[in-house]
Design a protein around this motif. Structure first.
Motif, PDB file in Angstrom:
ATOM      1  N   ASP A  58       0.825  -1.211   0.000  1.00 28.51           N
ATOM      2  CA  ASP A  58       0.000   0.000   0.000  1.00 28.51           C
ATOM      3  C   ASP A  58       0.859   1.262   0.000  1.00 28.51           C
ATOM      4  O   ASP A  58       0.575   2.246   0.700  1.00 28.51           O
ATOM      5  N   ALA A  59       1.926   1.252  -0.821  1.00 28.80           N
ATOM      6  CA  ALA A  59       2.845   2.397  -0.894  1.00 28.80           C
ATOM      7  C   ALA A  59       2.154   3.597  -1.539  1.00 28.80           C
ATOM      8  O   ALA A  59       1.236   3.444  -2.355  1.00 28.80           O
ATOM      9  N   PRO A  60       2.588   4.794  -1.176  1.00 22.50           N
ATOM     10  CA  PRO A  60       2.036   5.984  -1.843  1.00 22.50           C
ATOM     11  C   PRO A  60       2.448   6.036  -3.305  1.00 22.50           C
ATOM     12  O   PRO A  60       3.457   5.453  -3.710  1.00 22.50           O
ATOM     13  N   GLU A  61       1.652   6.746  -4.096  1.00 19.10           N
ATOM     14  CA  GLU A  61       2.068   7.056  -5.461  1.00 19.10           C
ATOM     15  C   GLU A  61       3.244   8.022  -5.387  1.00 19.10           C
ATOM     16  O   GLU A  61       3.279   8.915  -4.534  1.00 19.10           O
ATOM     17  N   LEU A  62       4.207   7.857  -6.283  1.00 18.58           N
ATOM     18  CA  LEU A  62       5.418   8.683  -6.273  1.00 18.58           C
ATOM     19  C   LEU A  62       5.656   9.245  -7.666  1.00 18.58           C
ATOM     20  O   LEU A  62       5.744   8.486  -8.641  1.00 18.58           O
ATOM     21  N   THR A  63       5.776  10.545  -7.766  1.00 23.38           N
ATOM     22  CA  THR A  63       5.967  11.227  -9.039  1.00 23.38           C
ATOM     23  C   THR A  63       7.319  11.933  -9.028  1.00 23.38           C
ATOM     24  O   THR A  63       7.529  12.872  -8.252  1.00 23.38           O
ATOM     25  N   LYS A  64       8.225  11.477  -9.876  1.00 21.33           N
ATOM     26  CA  LYS A  64       9.558  12.075  -9.948  1.00 21.33           C
ATOM     27  C   LYS A  64       9.486  13.410 -10.691  1.00 21.33           C
ATOM     28  O   LYS A  64       8.927  13.500 -11.784  1.00 21.33           O
ATOM     29  N   LEU A  65      10.058  14.443 -10.095  1.00 17.80           N
ATOM     30  CA  LEU A  65      10.102  15.749 -10.726  1.00 17.80           C
ATOM     31  C   LEU A  65      11.033  15.737 -11.936  1.00 17.80           C
ATOM     32  O   LEU A  65      11.886  14.862 -12.078  1.00 17.80           O
TER      33      LEU A  65
END
Length: 343
Positions: free
Chosen positions: A134-141
């Motif tokens: 249940d990891a958070p969504e991660l958006t690379k800059l």
């Protein structure tokens, strides 16, 4: 998009002499690097008490980013994770999940495209998410090699370095930019084929051009440092120490070195430049000054917050360069087909 956390993602480094070899084994796992080479590199850490400065450099940057976020009225907790040493990114993502973070942005301490500069950070994100239920969504800059704030920080650092040279040698000083070398084959593989590949080296060259112009230099050199691997594999060249020799052979008696490829003064910067290159310059009678890296400049924290606002508020990206600078995507997937190649 909305975000409720910011992950500051970096390379990592040992903070105790007992950690040096395990750290180097993490870095080189699966690459067939002989143990003798690891022991040779470990000696570099011995000069600094077995401690890499990179984690402490990153903590200082994070403090500045937190202050800049607060000043901008942005409520975004900042987390610190590494690829190769504590705090490991998998552990950090687990803590983010436990804190209730559901969607976070990821700032990488690399401004570049290419495998090591970008795609490997996407792999770090994907590995961490797969390790955490249940990891958070991660958006690379996005890649930020040509952001005006980064270019301005490098330009001011170059001017400050020139002022460190003997007055009578400043006018003839040669400006030299350095970045981490990579195998030539890996560089050619990075970037859409329609643009001819070599995304990393083209971005580095463009960043150097921009910083030199902003600092008032009409000409400069771009060289490389920190190569590793078997000698029969061609890497980007020339090496910085070899270039010191070449400048001395031309009668140049002063040089300013700008580590344009690096965010902070981690071990490769202070060993390769402040020790090896500086010592070689002294042996040859060449005055040597090294520009500071931008991480300690207040504008670097401002840059991070601006990248965040590009995603959360939709503000227009500010760019100065002519080479591509690819954007971010969710969950660690590459941001453009063929953008950053492979190992």
């Amino acid at each position: 998009m909305s975000a409720d956390g910011l992950l500051f993602l970096s390379f990592g480094g040992p903070e105790h002499p007992d950690h040096v070899l395990p750290f180097l084994e993490n870095v080189t796992r699966g690459r067939g690097v002989p143990r003798e080479r690891l022991l040779e590199v470990a000696k570099h850490y011995d000069h600094f008490g077995g401690v890499s400065p990179i984690n402490e450099c990153n903590r200082r940057i994070i403090d500045a980013v937190e202050a800049e976020l607060a000043s901008a009225g942005i409520d975004l907790p900042v987390y610190f994770g590494n690829r190769n040493w504590d705090p490991m990114v998998e552990d950090t993502v687990g803590r983010m999940r436990d804190d209730g973070v559901r969607s976070a942005l990821v700032f990488p301490t690399s401004a570049w495209g290419g495998y090591s500069g970008c795609l490997q950070y996407h792999e770090d994100i994907a590995r961490a998410r797969s390790a955490v239920t249940d990891a958070p969504e991660l958006t690379k800059l996005r890649q930020y090699y040509d952001h005006p704030l980064l270019v301005a920080a490098f330009a001011d650092a170059i001017r400050a370095a020139v002022a460190e040279l003997p007055t009578e040698r400043r006018a003839g000083a040669r400006l030299v930019f350095t970045a981490h070398s990579i195998p030539i084959a890996a560089d050619r593989a990075a970037g859409p084929p329609a643009r001819g590949g070599a995304l990393y080296s083209r971005q580095v060259a463009e960043a150097a051009r921009l910083a030199a112009a902003a600092a008032g230099f009409d000409d400069h050199d771009l060289v490389w440092q920190s190569r590793s691997g078997p000698p029969q594999v061609p890497w980007l060249a020339p090496d910085i120490v070899d270039h010191v020799d070449a400048l001395a052979d031309k009668g140049i008696d002063a040089m300013v070195v700008c580590p344009v490829g690096f965010v902070s003064d981690h071990l490769e910067v202070i060993w390769d430049l402040d020790n090896e290159a500086r010592e070689r310059a002294a042996e040859l009678g060449v005055a040597f000054a090294r520009a500071a890296t931008p991480g300690t400049d207040p504008r670097f924290a401002q840059l991070v917050v601006e990248l965040v606002r590009e995603v959360t508020e939709g503000i227009p990206p500010r760019r100065l360069g002519n080479e591509p600078s690819y954007g971010a995507t969710v969950d660690g997937s590459p941001c453009a087909i063929g953008c950053c190649g492979s190992k």
